[in-house]
Design an enzyme around this catalytic site. Sequence first.
Site, PDB file in Angstrom:
ATOM      1  N   TYR A  34       9.012  -9.013   2.633  1.00  0.00           N
ATOM      2  CA  TYR A  34       9.324  -7.786   3.407  1.00  0.00           C
ATOM      3  C   TYR A  34       9.530  -6.567   2.749  1.00  0.00           C
ATOM      4  O   TYR A  34       8.828  -5.534   3.310  1.00  0.00           O
ATOM      5  CB  TYR A  34      10.346  -8.257   4.156  1.00  0.00           C
ATOM      6  CG  TYR A  34      10.753  -7.175   5.341  1.00  0.00           C
ATOM      7  CD1 TYR A  34       9.869  -6.944   6.389  1.00  0.00           C
ATOM      8  CD2 TYR A  34      11.972  -6.475   5.426  1.00  0.00           C
ATOM      9  CE1 TYR A  34      10.129  -6.169   7.480  1.00  0.00           C
ATOM     10  CE2 TYR A  34      12.276  -5.517   6.198  1.00  0.00           C
ATOM     11  CZ  TYR A  34      11.280  -5.351   7.366  1.00  0.00           C
ATOM     12  OH  TYR A  34      11.680  -4.450   8.409  1.00  0.00           O
ATOM     13  N   SER A  36      11.070   0.928   6.322  1.00  0.00           N
ATOM     14  CA  SER A  36      12.253   0.415   6.774  1.00  0.00           C
ATOM     15  C   SER A  36      13.481   0.586   5.443  1.00  0.00           C
ATOM     16  O   SER A  36      12.716   0.760   4.327  1.00  0.00           O
ATOM     17  CB  SER A  36      12.209  -1.297   6.752  1.00  0.00           C
ATOM     18  OG  SER A  36      13.467  -2.073   6.963  1.00  0.00           O
TER      19      SER A  36
END
Length: 320
Positions: free
Chosen positions: A186, A160
Amino acid sequence: MSASEAFGHGTEAGDVVKGVSLAGKTAIVTGGASGLGVETARALLKAGAAVTLPVRSPERGAEVAKSLSEDTGNPNISVTQMDLIDYASVRAFTDAFLKDHDRLDILINNAGIMACPLARSPEGYESQFATNHLGHMLMTARLAPALIKAAPSRVVCLSSIGHRLSPIRFDDINFETTDYEKWTAYGQAKTANALFAVELNRRLSDKGVTAFSVHPGGIMTNLQRDMSDAEIKGMGWVDDEGNVREGFKTPAGGAATAVWAATSATLNGKGGEYCEDCHIAEPARDDVPFAGVQAHAQDADAAKKLWAVSEKMLGETFDF
């Protein structure tokens, strides 16, 4: 200009496989019961592949599989239970798969969790790292014999743009001595996904298995399930009326780069790269805020170190 050269931000997964035959090929897509996983599986099925979906909820997976089979006309889809944070279930899945299959042509590590409250695996590992990275590493490494047998084969790891938020925090991966921050966690997990592709490719490319990481783009899916409406709005992802901002992709658009990385002939002879919008990403630049890859997510030394640390955490050594 070839079709692959024409692919970009607006490409959808179905566009990528037009003219591509995956007949006789076997694929696994994690997280295939929702969001990007559904559209990734749909494209692979349309191209003729046999697809296995390891999912947390077999009931939900069965519903999706039935719909995909009917939509694509390809009945070669199977569903089995697996929870990436439960390493016993990961081992059970890989054992069962290898009992029935000696070849695996495409593995897409699509499943993941994002920005969730602090939770830990049974081993005490922070949940985003434990799920997004360690679970996928365990599964992929155990499936390596089938990937090698099917060579040339490919592994695609969903990273990501969030990798920009943190490198690997080798001094405190599990937030044991520092305060937990969900976006840092994350970012670390997404960096881990990219570095895993780098090191896996280094270890297996001479055996015909290549690996890539991909940024799917901004997509509103159930990945945001742990975020409040106010937080999503505060991130600038939706406007005051709740409309998704310009530049976000549909799930089919978000699945395109993973499908491209798994199937494109333009990537023959390459491996380890981080891809976005159906091309290999450029190095990140300050004047390009929503594209590019940070050096820490392509660092070969960090990738080797992460592999060793991860083997220790999993209690398993992988020699290829």
